[in-house]
Write a protein that holds these residues in place. Structure first.
Motif, PDB file in Angstrom:
ATOM      1  N   TYR A  35       0.845  -1.181   0.000  1.00 35.16           N
ATOM      2  CA  TYR A  35       0.000   0.000   0.000  1.00 35.16           C
ATOM      3  C   TYR A  35       0.889   1.243   0.000  1.00 35.16           C
ATOM      4  CZ  TYR A  35      -3.865  -2.994   1.638  1.00 35.16           C
ATOM      5  OH  TYR A  35      -4.822  -3.974   1.758  1.00 35.16           O
ATOM      6  N   MET A  41      -5.789  10.523   1.775  1.00 38.18           N
ATOM      7  CA  MET A  41      -6.221   9.488   0.831  1.00 38.18           C
ATOM      8  C   MET A  41      -6.172   8.095   1.432  1.00 38.18           C
ATOM      9  SD  MET A  41      -4.618  10.947  -2.695  1.00 38.18           S
ATOM     10  CE  MET A  41      -5.836  10.102  -3.678  1.00 38.18           C
ATOM     11  N   GLY A  42      -5.852   7.982   2.684  1.00 41.12           N
ATOM     12  CA  GLY A  42      -5.803   6.667   3.299  1.00 41.12           C
ATOM     13  C   GLY A  42      -4.736   5.801   2.690  1.00 41.12           C
ATOM     14  N   PHE A  90       3.634   0.835   2.814  1.00 40.69           N
ATOM     15  CA  PHE A  90       3.435  -0.204   3.812  1.00 40.69           C
ATOM     16  C   PHE A  90       3.233  -1.549   3.140  1.00 40.69           C
ATOM     17  CE2 PHE A  90       3.273   2.056   7.737  1.00 40.69           C
ATOM     18  CZ  PHE A  90       2.786   3.309   7.441  1.00 40.69           C
ATOM     19  N   GLY A 109       4.026  -3.858   8.233  1.00 37.13           N
ATOM     20  CA  GLY A 109       5.365  -3.435   8.543  1.00 37.13           C
ATOM     21  C   GLY A 109       5.385  -2.001   9.062  1.00 37.13           C
TER      22      GLY A 109
ATOM     23  N   PHE B  34     -12.935  -3.838  10.036  1.00 39.25           N
ATOM     24  CA  PHE B  34     -11.832  -3.587  10.955  1.00 39.25           C
ATOM     25  C   PHE B  34     -11.734  -2.105  11.300  1.00 39.25           C
ATOM     26  CE2 PHE B  34      -9.932  -7.689   9.932  1.00 39.25           C
ATOM     27  CZ  PHE B  34     -10.302  -7.891   8.625  1.00 39.25           C
ATOM     28  N   TYR B  36      -8.276   0.036  12.337  1.00 41.40           N
ATOM     29  CA  TYR B  36      -6.842   0.039  12.568  1.00 41.40           C
ATOM     30  C   TYR B  36      -6.450   1.394  13.151  1.00 41.40           C
ATOM     31  CZ  TYR B  36      -5.784  -4.337  10.191  1.00 41.40           C
ATOM     32  OH  TYR B  36      -5.691  -5.661   9.849  1.00 41.40           O
ATOM     33  N   GLN B  38      -3.048   4.039  13.857  1.00 50.07           N
ATOM     34  CA  GLN B  38      -1.664   4.365  13.499  1.00 50.07           C
ATOM     35  C   GLN B  38      -1.169   5.463  14.419  1.00 50.07           C
ATOM     36  OE1 GLN B  38      -1.001   6.168   9.635  1.00 50.07           O
ATOM     37  NE2 GLN B  38       0.970   5.131   9.435  1.00 50.07           N
ATOM     38  N   GLY B  43       3.593   1.901  11.988  1.00 52.40           N
ATOM     39  CA  GLY B  43       2.694   1.249  11.049  1.00 52.40           C
ATOM     40  C   GLY B  43       1.305   1.102  11.645  1.00 52.40           C
ATOM     41  N   LEU B  44       0.440   0.427  10.912  1.00 52.57           N
ATOM     42  CA  LEU B  44      -0.934   0.244  11.368  1.00 52.57           C
ATOM     43  C   LEU B  44      -1.025  -0.964  12.295  1.00 52.57           C
ATOM     44  CD1 LEU B  44      -1.246   1.933   8.687  1.00 52.57           C
ATOM     45  CD2 LEU B  44      -3.542   0.974   8.590  1.00 52.57           C
ATOM     46  N   LEU B  46      -3.942  -3.451  14.311  1.00 49.03           N
ATOM     47  CA  LEU B  46      -5.354  -3.794  14.420  1.00 49.03           C
ATOM     48  C   LEU B  46      -5.882  -3.364  15.783  1.00 49.03           C
ATOM     49  CD1 LEU B  46      -7.812  -5.259  13.187  1.00 49.03           C
ATOM     50  CD2 LEU B  46      -7.023  -7.313  14.388  1.00 49.03           C
ATOM     51  N   PHE B  89      -8.225   4.177  11.084  1.00 45.86           N
ATOM     52  CA  PHE B  89      -8.660   3.756   9.755  1.00 45.86           C
ATOM     53  C   PHE B  89      -9.728   2.681   9.877  1.00 45.86           C
ATOM     54  CE2 PHE B  89      -5.577   5.785   7.004  1.00 45.86           C
ATOM     55  CZ  PHE B  89      -4.483   5.998   7.831  1.00 45.86           C
ATOM     56  N   ILE B  99      -7.728  -5.983   1.384  1.00 46.04           N
ATOM     57  CA  ILE B  99      -8.327  -5.161   2.431  1.00 46.04           C
ATOM     58  C   ILE B  99      -8.376  -3.743   1.913  1.00 46.04           C
ATOM     59  CG2 ILE B  99      -8.061  -4.259   4.764  1.00 46.04           C
ATOM     60  CD1 ILE B  99      -6.913  -6.899   5.607  1.00 46.04           C
ATOM     61  N   ILE B 100      -9.540  -3.118   2.008  1.00 45.92           N
ATOM     62  CA  ILE B 100      -9.745  -1.759   1.510  1.00 45.92           C
ATOM     63  C   ILE B 100      -9.890  -0.831   2.704  1.00 45.92           C
ATOM     64  CG2 ILE B 100     -11.305  -0.255   0.214  1.00 45.92           C
ATOM     65  CD1 ILE B 100     -12.019  -2.686  -1.474  1.00 45.92           C
ATOM     66  N   PHE B 101      -9.189   0.306   2.649  1.00 45.63           N
ATOM     67  CA  PHE B 101      -9.160   1.240   3.771  1.00 45.63           C
ATOM     68  C   PHE B 101      -9.916   2.523   3.447  1.00 45.63           C
ATOM     69  CE2 PHE B 101      -6.160  -0.677   6.687  1.00 45.63           C
ATOM     70  CZ  PHE B 101      -5.531  -1.618   5.888  1.00 45.63           C
ATOM     71  N   GLY B 102     -10.456   3.121   4.497  1.00 46.92           N
ATOM     72  CA  GLY B 102     -10.957   4.479   4.393  1.00 46.92           C
ATOM     73  C   GLY B 102      -9.802   5.459   4.418  1.00 46.92           C
ATOM     74  N   SER B 103     -10.118   6.734   4.336  1.00 43.77           N
ATOM     75  CA  SER B 103      -9.083   7.764   4.210  1.00 43.77           C
ATOM     76  C   SER B 103      -8.415   8.113   5.533  1.00 43.77           C
ATOM     77  CB  SER B 103      -9.682   9.026   3.591  1.00 43.77           C
ATOM     78  OG  SER B 103     -10.756   9.484   4.378  1.00 43.77           O
ATOM     79  N   GLY B 104      -8.928   7.601   6.631  1.00 48.62           N
ATOM     80  CA  GLY B 104      -8.320   7.867   7.934  1.00 48.62           C
ATOM     81  C   GLY B 104      -8.893   9.097   8.612  1.00 48.62           C
TER      82      GLY B 104
END
Lengths: 117, 111
Positions: A35, A41-42, A90, A109, B34, B36, B38, B43-44, B46, B89, B99-104
């Motif tokens: 990623y 933009m996440g 990442f 990571g 999920f 997550y 940060q 890093g992210l 869970l 996230f 896995i698809i993430f939102g923008s945070g």
């Protein structure tokens, strides 16, 4: 048990240079992903792999190559760096089980902060 | 296609305030959901997860309930602490390998 190890943590490249971001996992996961994280933009999926020898493109694959010769390693190659590739990268390793009630999780990571000048 | 939409930040609260971060999703079937977190320079990690409708994920005082009828997975905490300052996230597992993430959402807690 190290989990997911990414190297390097920081890198500065000149436009046009190439480099490889390394990612290794020791959890025997079949699924791995790369990623990039940009402000507002996440996380956007670049490439992913469902097992050794199998890779596929994600949402933003242009300018990047991947290969998966072993279960443990999933390197990301920048072919000719551009300023638009300045980002935090990442690597993730994902458990193989899905479905209701199953253990499902992605391990990340620490990230590689890349600046292209 | 599958997607995740979460409220934009930054969100700034005082310590001990109640927190809600909204998250809605678009997906076929019953994806796992999920949250997550940060922390700066890391890093992210869970935070919590839910794998089927009406499941409630919880961890470290945070909770989120998988609402199929409203396609939502809002994150809540009754009393936030300064140490909760981070980027959060929302994410969904759209297939076995993705896995698809939102923008945070950046959260800042004032002492």
């Amino acid at each position: 048990n190290a989990g997911v190890t990414q190297t390097p943590k920081f890198q500065v490249l000149k436009t046009g240079q190439s480099m490889t971001l390394q990612c290794a996992q020791d959890m025997n996961h079949e699924y791995m992903s790369w990623y990039r994280q940009d402000p507002g933009m996440g996380l956007r999926l670049i490439h992913y792999s469902v097992g050794a020898g199998i890779t596929d493109q994600g949402e933003v694959p242009n300018g990047y190559n991947v290969s998966r010769s072993t279960t443990e390693d999933f390197p990301l190659r920048l072919l000719s760096a551009a300023p638009s590739q300045t980002s935090v990268y990442f690597c993730a390793s994902i458990t193989s089980f899905t479905g209701q009630g199953a253990r499902t999780e992605a391990f990340f990571g620490q990230g590689t902060r890349l600046t292209v000048v | 296609g599958n997607s995740v939409t979460q409220m934009e930040g930054p969100v700034t609260l005082s310590e001990e305030a109640f927190l809600t971060i909204n998250c809605t999703y678009t997906a076929t079937g019953y994806p796992s959901l999920f949250w997550y977190v940060q922390y700066p320079g890391e890093g992210l990690q869970l935070l919590l997860k839910a794998t089927k409708a009406d499941d409630k994920g919880s961890n470290k005082g945070f909770e989120a309930t998988y609402r199929k009828e409203t396609t939502s997975f809002h994150l809540e905490k009754g009393s936030v602490q300064v140490s909760d300052s981070a980027v959060y996230f929302c994410a969904l597992r759209s297939s076995a390998s993705k896995i698809i993430f939102g923008s945070g959402t950046r959260l800042s807690i004032r002492p």
